[in-house]
Design a protein around this motif. Structure first.
Motif, PDB file in Angstrom:
ATOM      1  N   ILE A  40      33.109  39.438  73.144  1.00 28.02           N
ATOM      2  CA  ILE A  40      33.880  38.254  73.540  1.00 28.02           C
ATOM      3  C   ILE A  40      32.938  37.060  73.720  1.00 28.02           C
ATOM      4  O   ILE A  40      33.297  35.918  73.521  1.00 28.02           O
ATOM      5  CB  ILE A  40      34.639  38.533  74.859  1.00 28.02           C
ATOM      6  N   CYS A  41      31.690  37.393  74.092  1.00 31.90           N
ATOM      7  CA  CYS A  41      30.688  36.356  74.304  1.00 31.90           C
ATOM      8  C   CYS A  41      29.319  36.966  74.091  1.00 31.90           C
ATOM      9  O   CYS A  41      29.161  38.195  74.095  1.00 31.90           O
ATOM     10  CB  CYS A  41      30.792  35.764  75.728  1.00 31.90           C
ATOM     11  N   ASP A  42      28.319  36.129  73.875  1.00 32.04           N
ATOM     12  CA  ASP A  42      26.921  36.582  73.772  1.00 32.04           C
ATOM     13  C   ASP A  42      26.035  35.381  74.060  1.00 32.04           C
ATOM     14  O   ASP A  42      25.947  34.448  73.261  1.00 32.04           O
ATOM     15  CB  ASP A  42      26.611  37.142  72.374  1.00 32.04           C
ATOM     16  N   ASP A  43      25.445  35.379  75.280  1.00 30.11           N
ATOM     17  CA  ASP A  43      24.635  34.225  75.698  1.00 30.11           C
ATOM     18  C   ASP A  43      23.146  34.478  75.572  1.00 30.11           C
ATOM     19  O   ASP A  43      22.329  33.821  76.200  1.00 30.11           O
ATOM     20  CB  ASP A  43      24.981  33.815  77.128  1.00 30.11           C
ATOM     21  N   GLY A  44      22.786  35.480  74.769  1.00 32.61           N
ATOM     22  CA  GLY A  44      21.377  35.714  74.490  1.00 32.61           C
ATOM     23  C   GLY A  44      20.662  36.569  75.515  1.00 32.61           C
ATOM     24  O   GLY A  44      19.441  36.683  75.486  1.00 32.61           O
ATOM     25  N   ASN A  45      21.413  37.175  76.430  1.00 34.05           N
ATOM     26  CA  ASN A  45      20.805  38.092  77.386  1.00 34.05           C
ATOM     27  C   ASN A  45      21.814  39.135  77.815  1.00 34.05           C
ATOM     28  O   ASN A  45      22.998  39.066  77.452  1.00 34.05           O
ATOM     29  CB  ASN A  45      20.258  37.333  78.604  1.00 34.05           C
ATOM     30  N   THR A  46      21.364  40.118  78.567  1.00 32.99           N
ATOM     31  CA  THR A  46      22.260  41.159  79.084  1.00 32.99           C
ATOM     32  C   THR A  46      22.294  41.077  80.598  1.00 32.99           C
ATOM     33  O   THR A  46      22.252  42.095  81.299  1.00 32.99           O
ATOM     34  CB  THR A  46      21.794  42.551  78.609  1.00 32.99           C
TER      35      THR A  46
ATOM     36  N   SER B 230      24.365  39.820  83.976  1.00 31.34           N
ATOM     37  CA  SER B 230      25.675  39.426  84.468  1.00 31.34           C
ATOM     38  C   SER B 230      25.552  38.206  85.371  1.00 31.34           C
ATOM     39  O   SER B 230      24.460  37.839  85.803  1.00 31.34           O
ATOM     40  CB  SER B 230      26.317  40.582  85.239  1.00 31.34           C
ATOM     41  N   GLY B 231      26.697  37.577  85.640  1.00 34.37           N
ATOM     42  CA  GLY B 231      26.727  36.464  86.579  1.00 34.37           C
ATOM     43  C   GLY B 231      26.349  35.141  85.985  1.00 34.37           C
ATOM     44  O   GLY B 231      26.112  34.181  86.710  1.00 34.37           O
ATOM     45  N   ASP B 232      26.278  35.051  84.661  1.00 33.39           N
ATOM     46  CA  ASP B 232      25.907  33.777  84.045  1.00 33.39           C
ATOM     47  C   ASP B 232      26.981  33.290  83.072  1.00 33.39           C
ATOM     48  O   ASP B 232      26.712  32.472  82.213  1.00 33.39           O
ATOM     49  CB  ASP B 232      24.559  33.908  83.322  1.00 33.39           C
ATOM     50  N   GLY B 233      28.202  33.825  83.219  1.00 33.47           N
ATOM     51  CA  GLY B 233      29.306  33.384  82.362  1.00 33.47           C
ATOM     52  C   GLY B 233      29.612  34.352  81.242  1.00 33.47           C
ATOM     53  O   GLY B 233      30.607  34.207  80.536  1.00 33.47           O
ATOM     54  N   CYS B 234      28.768  35.383  81.070  1.00 28.82           N
ATOM     55  CA  CYS B 234      29.015  36.398  80.045  1.00 28.82           C
ATOM     56  C   CYS B 234      28.519  37.733  80.607  1.00 28.82           C
ATOM     57  O   CYS B 234      27.388  37.840  81.078  1.00 28.82           O
ATOM     58  CB  CYS B 234      28.290  36.050  78.735  1.00 28.82           C
TER      59      CYS B 234
ATOM     60  N   THR C 222      33.216  40.971  78.162  1.00 28.89           N
ATOM     61  CA  THR C 222      34.080  40.127  78.976  1.00 28.89           C
ATOM     62  C   THR C 222      33.326  38.877  79.390  1.00 28.89           C
ATOM     63  O   THR C 222      32.122  38.902  79.600  1.00 28.89           O
ATOM     64  CB  THR C 222      34.572  40.854  80.252  1.00 28.89           C
ATOM     65  N   ALA C 223      34.093  37.761  79.536  1.00 25.81           N
ATOM     66  CA  ALA C 223      33.521  36.510  80.032  1.00 25.81           C
ATOM     67  C   ALA C 223      33.844  36.408  81.508  1.00 25.81           C
ATOM     68  O   ALA C 223      34.959  36.706  81.925  1.00 25.81           O
ATOM     69  CB  ALA C 223      34.122  35.316  79.284  1.00 25.81           C
ATOM     70  N   GLU C 224      32.842  36.025  82.316  1.00 21.37           N
ATOM     71  CA  GLU C 224      33.020  35.978  83.757  1.00 21.37           C
ATOM     72  C   GLU C 224      33.797  34.720  84.137  1.00 21.37           C
ATOM     73  O   GLU C 224      33.258  33.615  84.159  1.00 21.37           O
ATOM     74  CB  GLU C 224      31.648  36.002  84.421  1.00 21.37           C
ATOM     75  N   VAL C 225      35.092  34.903  84.464  1.00 21.45           N
ATOM     76  CA  VAL C 225      35.967  33.786  84.785  1.00 21.45           C
ATOM     77  C   VAL C 225      36.722  34.072  86.071  1.00 21.45           C
ATOM     78  O   VAL C 225      36.802  35.216  86.540  1.00 21.45           O
ATOM     79  CB  VAL C 225      36.979  33.523  83.642  1.00 21.45           C
ATOM     80  N   CYS C 226      37.284  33.037  86.653  1.00 22.42           N
ATOM     81  CA  CYS C 226      38.098  33.179  87.851  1.00 22.42           C
ATOM     82  C   CYS C 226      39.294  34.066  87.539  1.00 22.42           C
ATOM     83  O   CYS C 226      40.002  33.862  86.554  1.00 22.42           O
ATOM     84  CB  CYS C 226      38.566  31.797  88.326  1.00 22.42           C
TER      85      CYS C 226
ATOM     86  N   VAL D 244      35.822  39.776  89.983  1.00 19.76           N
ATOM     87  CA  VAL D 244      34.391  39.789  90.268  1.00 19.76           C
ATOM     88  C   VAL D 244      33.988  38.418  90.815  1.00 19.76           C
ATOM     89  O   VAL D 244      34.268  37.403  90.191  1.00 19.76           O
ATOM     90  CB  VAL D 244      33.566  40.105  89.003  1.00 19.76           C
ATOM     91  N   VAL D 245      33.331  38.398  91.987  1.00 22.73           N
ATOM     92  CA  VAL D 245      32.906  37.131  92.585  1.00 22.73           C
ATOM     93  C   VAL D 245      31.608  36.692  91.921  1.00 22.73           C
ATOM     94  O   VAL D 245      30.535  37.222  92.196  1.00 22.73           O
ATOM     95  CB  VAL D 245      32.709  37.267  94.108  1.00 22.73           C
ATOM     96  N   ASP D 246      31.748  35.734  91.008  1.00 28.56           N
ATOM     97  CA  ASP D 246      30.588  35.220  90.301  1.00 28.56           C
ATOM     98  C   ASP D 246      29.851  34.229  91.188  1.00 28.56           C
ATOM     99  O   ASP D 246      30.394  33.756  92.202  1.00 28.56           O
ATOM    100  CB  ASP D 246      31.027  34.544  88.997  1.00 28.56           C
ATOM    101  N   PRO D 247      28.596  33.899  90.851  1.00 25.22           N
ATOM    102  CA  PRO D 247      27.789  32.997  91.696  1.00 25.22           C
ATOM    103  C   PRO D 247      28.461  31.675  92.022  1.00 25.22           C
ATOM    104  O   PRO D 247      28.283  31.137  93.100  1.00 25.22           O
ATOM    105  CB  PRO D 247      26.512  32.794  90.859  1.00 25.22           C
ATOM    106  N   TRP D 248      29.272  31.135  91.106  1.00 26.78           N
ATOM    107  CA  TRP D 248      29.906  29.842  91.351  1.00 26.78           C
ATOM    108  C   TRP D 248      31.217  29.963  92.115  1.00 26.78           C
ATOM    109  O   TRP D 248      31.827  28.968  92.495  1.00 26.78           O
ATOM    110  CB  TRP D 248      30.153  29.132  90.019  1.00 26.78           C
TER     111      TRP D 248
END
Length: 549
Positions: free
Chosen positions: A61-67, A69-73, A79-83, A87-91
């Motif tokens: 669904i996404c690939d931000d160049g790392n593995t 978590s907590g950075d939007g992917c 899965t993309a980390e969204v509201c 999961v309570v993401d950093p933001w």
């Protein structure tokens, strides 16, 4: 002559995705152009999460160049980390797996919907939220009411609060003044309006003790800020009409009524203003003031001292004395620096003198006479300046590098000039007219270039084409096929007795390919071998085309 540069070392194959060789521009190469097998069809991704490539075929669904978590992917890229994902993401402040307000976590996951979190949650009835649960700070402790003037509660920011918003009752409508003289607030909406209020009840400071009169110039009292006050507003009587000057020389005030021409705050001469303030120390008075270079008791130019007294009228003093014929003056008497040593001429293009920054100077600023108007070019081909009449100038007089030796033409395909790198040039960039649009093929069969617009299916060159050798491109630049009289691989026969029309033995009608009468030559079926050869020969032809390009 090296691999991995787009063409193999033997020039027979091109280094492309799918050839099993990992070239410098490829991430992988598994000898095919298929997605989902660990190497993308374009060889740019190894189809792993974290490589920065979105591999949809792998379910990403996404690939931000790392593995991480907590950075939007998510770490698995699935899965993309969204509201609303639980999961309570950093933001996020909270995340209750939905995007609904009023359930303890706001729809945008930014508020836990509690009073004191600095977010006004209207869904829970909040009218304000100042980030705390402290009363009397403008927002009630429960966030349901705001601490305002007129509620009968004396908040920290209020001077008074008498449960209303009315003036002249001992508490102003804005709750900021108790309506008494000396509180620093000007109360004008009361029975006896104040004219001033300087925060005290002391007279003689610009506001009377009862706040009903302002202490002004002309009242006979020297108030702070006044130099004098003689009870009137008249000039020339020893106190100025504005009470700002005692009308004496040296007080820094220009008292025109007293005949002063200047007043620089002192009674010292030779500082621009005379000691009696009646004359100013100016150019032409014969006195050399600090700001003057000279003063010869007049204001005339051309006599060794300028009319403004700021120049001794010598070359090199940094002042252009036009009365002496100076055209320039750069503060020195050095030549070739933009101004001549005698200041009478400027070292510029067109003066006939070749300065250090000029390539030539023929005494004028005209082009086309062997020296450019700006003196930067001698107007010869190969000097890197595009002079009038030149089409190009690349700094040399060599052909074949994009600009001709005489600078009159550019070396490009389609200009009707046959350059060293061209096979032909017919003055256009069109295919199918005997010269390709790239000028690298004369579109003839046997030139080792597959000219598709000319109808060629293959072209292996004069040595590679053959009408007798199996599996070769034919001399007509057609692919080998059943019926061409040559037994190719996978054919059992071709044009011989008892040969079926599909080039296999067993024909009982006299054989040979003569039985193929229902189709024209162009309709003769192409065997699997022919298809294989077409791909192989086409590769050779294209490789040749690339080499020539």
């Amino acid at each position: 002559m090296f691999d991995n540069d787009g063409c193999a070392a033997n020039c027979l194959t091109s280094d492309v995705c799918g050839d099993g060789v990992v070239n410098a521009w490829e991430a992988c190469d598994d000898s095919n152009n298929v997605d989902g097998d660990g190497c993308a069809a374009n060889c740019l991704s190894d189809e792993t999460c974290g490589n920065g490539e979105l591999d949809v075929i792998a379910g990403e669904i996404c690939d931000d160049g790392n593995t991480t978590s907590g950075d939007g992917c998510a770490a698995n890229c699935l899965t993309a980390e969204v509201c609303g994902d639980g999961v309570v993401d950093p933001w996020e402040t909270c995340d209750d797996s939905n995007t609904t307000d009023g359930d303890g976590c706001s729809a945008n996951c930014l508020s836990d919907e509690t009073c004191g979190n600095a977010t006004v949650d209207t869904i829970t009835g909040e009218l304000c939220d100042d980030g705390n649960t402290t009363a009397d700070d403008g927002c009630a402790a429960d966030c349901l009411t705001s601490d305002v003037c007129g509620d009968g509660t004396l908040n920290a920011w209020e001077t008074c609060d008498d449960t209303n918003n009315t003036d002249d009752d001992g508490c102003s409508a804005n709750c900021l003044s108790d309506e008494t003289c000396g509180n620093g607030f000007l109360d004008i909406n009361i029975a006896t309006p104040e004219l001033c209020d300087d925060g005290n009840t002391v007279s003689g400071d610009g506001c009377a003790a009862d706040c009903l009169t302002a202490e002004v110039c002309g009242d006979g009292v020297v108030d702070p800020g006044e130099a004098c006050d003689d009870g009137n507003n008249v000039d020339g009587d020893g106190c100025a009409a504005n009470c700002g000057s005692d009308e004496t020389c040296g007080n820094g005030e220009l008292d025109v009524i007293a005949g002063e021409i200047c007043d620089d705050g002192n009674t010292t001469a030779d500082d621009g203003c005379a000691a009696d303030c009646l004359t100013s120390d100016v150019c032409g008075d014969g006195v050399l003031n600090a700001w003057e270079i000279c003063d010869d008791t007049n204001n005339t130019n051309g006599d060794g001292c300028s009319a403004t007294c700021i120049s001794d009228e010598t070359c090199g003093n940094g002042v252009v004395d036009t009365v002496n014929g100076e055209v320039c003056d750069d503060g020195n008497t050095t030549a070739d620096d933009g101004c001549a040593a005698d200041c009478l001429t400027s070292d510029v293009c067109g003066d006939g003198v070749v300065n250090a920054w000029e390539a030539c100077d023929d005494g004028n600023t005209a082009d086309g006479d062997g020296c450019a108007a700006n003196c930067l070019s001698d107007e010869t081909c190969g000097n890197r300046f595009l002079d009038p009449g030149e089409i190009c100038d690349d700094g040399n007089t060599a052909n074949g590098d994009g600009c001709s030796a005489d600078c009159m033409t550019t070396s490009v395909c389609g200009n009707s000039i046959l350059d060293p790198w061209e096979i032909c040039d017919d003055g256009n960039n069109a295919d199918g007219d005997g010269c390709s649009k790239t000028c690298i093929s004369d579109e003839s069969c046997g030139n080792a270039i597959i000219d598709l617009p000319a109808g060629e299916a293959c072209d292996a060159g004069p040595i590679g084409n053959s009408d007798t050798i199996p599996n070769r491109c034919r001399t007509s630049c057609e692919l080998p096929s059943c019926g061409d009289g040559v037994v190719d691989t996978l054919e059992e026969c071709d044009g011989t007795p008892n040969c079926n029309d599909d080039c296999t033995f067993g024909d009982t009608n006299g054989g040979g390919c003569s039985l193929i009468t229902s189709t024209t030559p162009s309709e003769t079926p192409v065997s699997p071998l022919a298809m294989m050869l077409m791909m192989g020969i086409a590769g050779i032809g294209l490789g040749s085309a690339r080499r020539r390009a």
